[in-house]
Design a protein around this motif. Structure first.
Motif, short mmCIF file in Angstrom:
data_model
loop_
_atom_site.label_atom_id
_atom_site.label_comp_id
_atom_site.label_asym_id
_atom_site.label_seq_id
_atom_site.Cartn_x
_atom_site.Cartn_y
_atom_site.Cartn_z
N PHE A 62 -12.08 55.09 1.87
CA PHE A 62 -12.57 54.14 2.76
C PHE A 62 -12.39 54.47 4.23
O PHE A 62 -11.26 54.85 4.53
N PRO A 63 -13.34 54.70 5.09
CA PRO A 63 -13.10 55.14 6.16
C PRO A 63 -12.53 54.00 7.22
O PRO A 63 -12.33 52.78 6.78
N SER A 89 -9.98 44.65 3.93
CA SER A 89 -9.12 44.19 4.88
C SER A 89 -8.62 45.07 6.04
O SER A 89 -8.19 46.20 5.61
N THR A 90 -8.69 44.61 6.88
CA THR A 90 -8.00 45.31 8.26
C THR A 90 -6.64 45.37 8.06
O THR A 90 -6.20 44.45 7.79
N ILE A 91 -5.67 46.30 8.54
CA ILE A 91 -4.58 46.02 9.00
C ILE A 91 -4.28 46.66 10.29
O ILE A 91 -5.02 46.95 11.07
N HIS A 149 -7.67 43.77 -2.18
CA HIS A 149 -8.12 44.19 -1.04
C HIS A 149 -8.09 45.83 -0.63
O HIS A 149 -6.76 46.18 -0.96
N TYR A 150 -9.13 46.67 -0.59
CA TYR A 150 -8.86 47.90 0.01
C TYR A 150 -8.40 48.02 1.50
O TYR A 150 -8.87 47.08 2.17
N LEU A 151 -7.72 48.83 1.92
CA LEU A 151 -7.33 49.12 3.28
C LEU A 151 -7.88 50.32 3.73
O LEU A 151 -8.27 51.25 3.22
N PRO A 152 -8.08 50.54 5.07
CA PRO A 152 -8.30 51.57 5.77
C PRO A 152 -7.98 52.95 5.24
O PRO A 152 -6.74 52.91 5.12
N GLY A 153 -8.60 53.91 4.65
CA GLY A 153 -7.95 55.15 4.38
C GLY A 153 -7.45 55.13 2.87
O GLY A 153 -7.17 56.12 2.10
N ARG A 163 2.50 52.51 6.50
CA ARG A 163 2.03 53.59 5.93
C ARG A 163 2.87 54.89 6.44
O ARG A 163 2.63 55.49 7.13
N SER A 164 4.03 54.65 5.82
CA SER A 164 4.84 55.90 5.81
C SER A 164 4.52 57.27 5.53
O SER A 164 4.54 58.28 6.19
N ASP A 165 3.55 57.39 4.42
CA ASP A 165 3.13 58.55 4.42
C ASP A 165 1.48 58.07 3.63
O ASP A 165 1.37 57.26 2.97
N PRO A 166 0.62 59.28 3.81
CA PRO A 166 -0.72 58.88 3.29
C PRO A 166 -0.93 58.71 1.85
O PRO A 166 -0.05 59.32 1.10
#
Length: 419
Positions: free
Chosen positions: A97-98, A167-169, A16-20, A370-373
């Motif tokens: 992913f927005p 998926s949302t987080i 699954h992809y996550l936001p960002g 998400r400690s760092d992008p």
């Protein structure tokens, strides 16, 4: 005939992809004969789609609703070039992913969850069906190959799509610990509340006395108290506390002989789903349905005295199933939850069952640190395969930097890829 395919690099941490998250891959072109190329585009899009069937006797009327969540498009190549037979050509692409949808509820009537001026967080990938009615949230990659026209009215396009899961987080590690307390009052009037009478059977004379003089019987008044959270997390345990508080001032029986035992505790999660489709007149067509899932059922092997409050997590409350998706609200499809707890107790050989219902419990997604992008892959360092000569694949970035030429060309293998 040209063959177009989308090859993806799997997302980090699962399917699954996550936001960002970056969506990284290549568009591959292959042809068994020389073929002209005019334009290549790739897009990432998300949409909600619903269908509702209304039956009127033997007639059926169909309503459909479509709401675009977002659409990102990149032009990989534009111009004119001839694909050489037996060679593969790869154009790398990358999207981010927005987090929020680009659409609002503008144009939808009677939409209770949205403001027409504010976009919402993206819902997760999902599909729902209830009889003939259904709804889904899908995210797809779509690549289009525009071939040069062979006549004044003839255009040829080759398209291919590939679904991706989203998926949302939850980025806040600490969940609001606020608890809601429910109280149900119970009372028991019987001679069994007299000291030494708790376990033995009443004699016929005592049973007759209880029938004729109920106001003179020893009376125990107590409250069942249940604490439930306002927020729950998918994949985590549900913190709950159940206990008894004796009303000693109002009771005539001693507290020592008014022991309350827990007999059973059941916890149900009710899923509420709503889909909507626009109509020309009289507002939108709406369907709602519910489904109930039992997430906890505890029966103690022996009587469990309730002295104070008990943490039900210590009794083996399981984690909330990952099959229950987090709460979300989209323009034409929504899902939210309620919680029902049924507690059965016993006092002086009599059982009481009480239901506690939390009409709205917010089910949050799992926490992801998400400690760092997540850094973007340097697409400019990748190579484009194929004998493109001076016509190199053009990559149009979604980030602020201007479009850049990608890599260098090199002769591709003549091995035919799997289709």
């Amino acid at each position: 005939m040209a063959i177009i395919e989308i090859h993806l690099i799997p997302p980090r941490g699962g399917a699954h992809y996550l936001p960002g998250d970056p969506v990284i891959g290549n568009v591959m072109l292959y042809s068994k004969k020389d073929e002209g190329v005019g334009k290549i585009t790739v897009s990432l899009r998300g949409k909600c789609k619903t269908r509702i069937v209304r039956r009127q006797g033997n007639r059926r009327r169909f309503y459909k609703g479509v709401a675009s969540l977002f659409e990102l498009t990149t032009i990989l190549y534009t111009g004119h070039y001839t694909l050489r037979a037996g060679q593969r050509y790869l154009w790398p692409f990358q999207f981010i992913f927005p987090t929020r949808s680009a659409s609002t509820a503008a144009g939808w009537r009677d939409c209770p969850f949205f403001s027409s001026a504010q976009s919402q967080f993206l819902p997760p990938s999902c599909e729902f069906r209830h009889g003939s009615d259904w709804g889904y949230v899908h995210y797809k990659l779509k690549a289009v190959l525009n071939l040069p026209a062979q006549g004044p009215l003839l255009t040829r396009n080759h398209k291919v799509s590939r679904g991706v899961l989203f998926s949302t987080i939850r980025e806040e590690e600490v969940v609001d610990p606020h608890m809601i307390r429910f109280i149900r009052e119970c009372q028991r009037a019987t001679l069994r509340l007299k000291p030494g009478h708790e376990e033995r059977r009443l004699k016929p004379k005592e049973s007759l006395y209880s029938l004729l003089h109920p106001s003179r019987l020893p009376r125990s008044i107590f409250r069942i108290e249940l604490d439930v959270p306002k927020f729950a997390v998918v994949g985590a345990r549900l913190p709950m506390f159940v206990g008894i508080t004796h009303q000693a001032d109002e009771s005539t029986a001693p507290v020592s002989s008014s022991t309350v035992h827990l007999k059973r505790c059941q916890v149900f999660m009710t899923t509420k789903t709503m889909i909507r489709c626009p109509r020309i007149f009289f507002g939108d067509e709406i369907r709602k349905w519910t489904s109930r899932t039992k997430i906890f059922d505890f029966k103690p092997p022996s009587s469990l005295p309730l002295n104070g409050h008990i943490d039900l997590q210590n009794l083996g409350v399981p984690n909330i199933s990952a099959a229950l998706q987090p709460e979300f609200f989209a323009v034409c499809i929504s899902r939210w939850y309620s919680l029902t707890v049924k507690v059965t107790i016993a006092c002086a050989k009599k059982q009481y069952s009480r239901k506690f219902k939390l009409k709205d419990i917010t089910l949050l997604p799992s926490y992801v640190k998400r400690s760092d992008p997540r850094p973007l892959v340097q697409v400019a360092d990748a190579e484009a395969e194929g004998n493109l000569d001076e016509f190199l694949p053009q990559y149009q970035s979604l980030s602020p930097p201007p479009p850049s030429t990608v890599g260098t060309s090199r002769k591709a293998t003549t091995q035919e890829p799997a289709v």
